[in-house]
Design an enzyme around this catalytic site. Structure first.
Site: not given
Length: 312
Positions: A256, A284-286
């Protein structure tokens, strides 16, 4: 023992953005105060405004308990006004939205009411919200039994988000989240759709109707939306499966660009619900350069403040 009628006097009422107009500059007050939790509200408002301006994919993620409160109407209005174009939530959201759309009334109560007494009076308690038996399970059962046969008559396989649009299409309540999503073509993704009254009734009806729900189509949709977006952002209210599903899918495109967490959970126990955005960066999600904030507090207080700031 308290009379049932004495407990069911004051109904919960939905709010909309129009109810917040006179508070549109309230964040400036918190900016002056600044200390402690006020900073989170100020930063959250700034990030939310920038996200809505710059991100073409904007997630609204929340847990179902909030739909039993007046925030239901506010969520619907945020969808109607185009602030968000995808919703990720939990199975109970569908329960509460359908129940309240088709005559169910929820009432103002207390956390401290005797629950054994409430059971005898045929009243559920959700925090300090009282839900009469007749306003919940039977309403949802009747709605599913009424509409599912016509929805699945010519479609023996359907995605969950399209199924929810079909139910939204049949709702006339202006405060309905399902109706707002249908009107604005906003998909509602419910990864745990079977967890609740709606899902249970789908299972029951599946034994009589020849239909299947294809959840892979929901995954295909969210994948396509993320990979076709230039920038993505999320307002994530609460934790659990709705939070994780939102950030999970964003890892596949480097995370994100914007994230606002509203929570009461803490990170010391290693829970997903309590994890801060910085932990999501390691997955690696934000993105490392993303603008993010965690606001600690009750969503029924924080969300109206942030929503009001969008009107300034």
């Amino acid at each position: 023992m308290i009379n049932r009628e004495d407990l069911l006097k004051n109904p919960v009422e939905d709010i909309t953005l129009s109810d917040l107009k006179k508070y549109n500059d309230i964040v400036s007050v918190f900016d002056k105060i600044y200390g402690f939790s006020s900073e989170g509200i100020v930063n959250g408002s700034k990030i939310l405004k920038e996200m809505i301006k710059n991100a073409d994919l904007r997630f609204l993620s929340f847990t179902a308990n909030l739909v039993s409160t007046g925030l239901r109407g506010l969520f619907a209005d945020l969808i109607k006004k185009g602030y968000f174009n995808i919703v990720v939530t939990t199975g109970g959201t569908i329960d509460h939205d359908l129940a309240r759309s088709f005559g169910g009334v929820y009432y103002k109560g207390s956390f401290d009411i005797d629950d054994t007494m409430l059971k005898d009076l045929e009243i559920h308690r959700l925090g300090n919200v009282l839900v009469p038996f007749e306003s919940y399970g039977k309403v949802i059962e009747d709605v599913v039994r009424k509409f599912l046969p016509e929805i699945t008559k010519d479609r023996k396989e359907i995605s969950a988000y399209e199924l929810l649009w079909e139910f939204g299409k049949r709702i006339t309540d202006s405060n309905s989240i399902l109706r707002a999503a249908y009107d604005k073509n906003v998909p509602i993704i419910v990864p745990g759709i079977l967890d609740g009254s709606f899902g249970t009734n789908l299972f029951i009806q599946s034994q009589f109707l020849n239909f299947r729900i294809n959840l892979f189509e929901d995954m295909r949709l969210i994948k396509d939306l993320i990979f076709s977006s230039k920038k993505s952002g999320a307002l994530i209210i609460g934790g659990g499966i709705s939070k994780h599903h939102t950030i999970w899918w964003n890892q596949f495109k480097d995370g994100l660009n914007y994230a606002i967490y509203i929570t009461t959970a803490q990170e010391y126990d290693g829970s997903l619900s309590g994890a801060k955005p910085r932990e999501a960066i390691s997955w690696n999600k934000i993105r490392p350069d993303a603008k993010h904030v965690t606001i600690y507090g009750d969503a029924t207080i924080i969300v109206p403040i942030l929503a009001a700031s969008l009107l300034s």
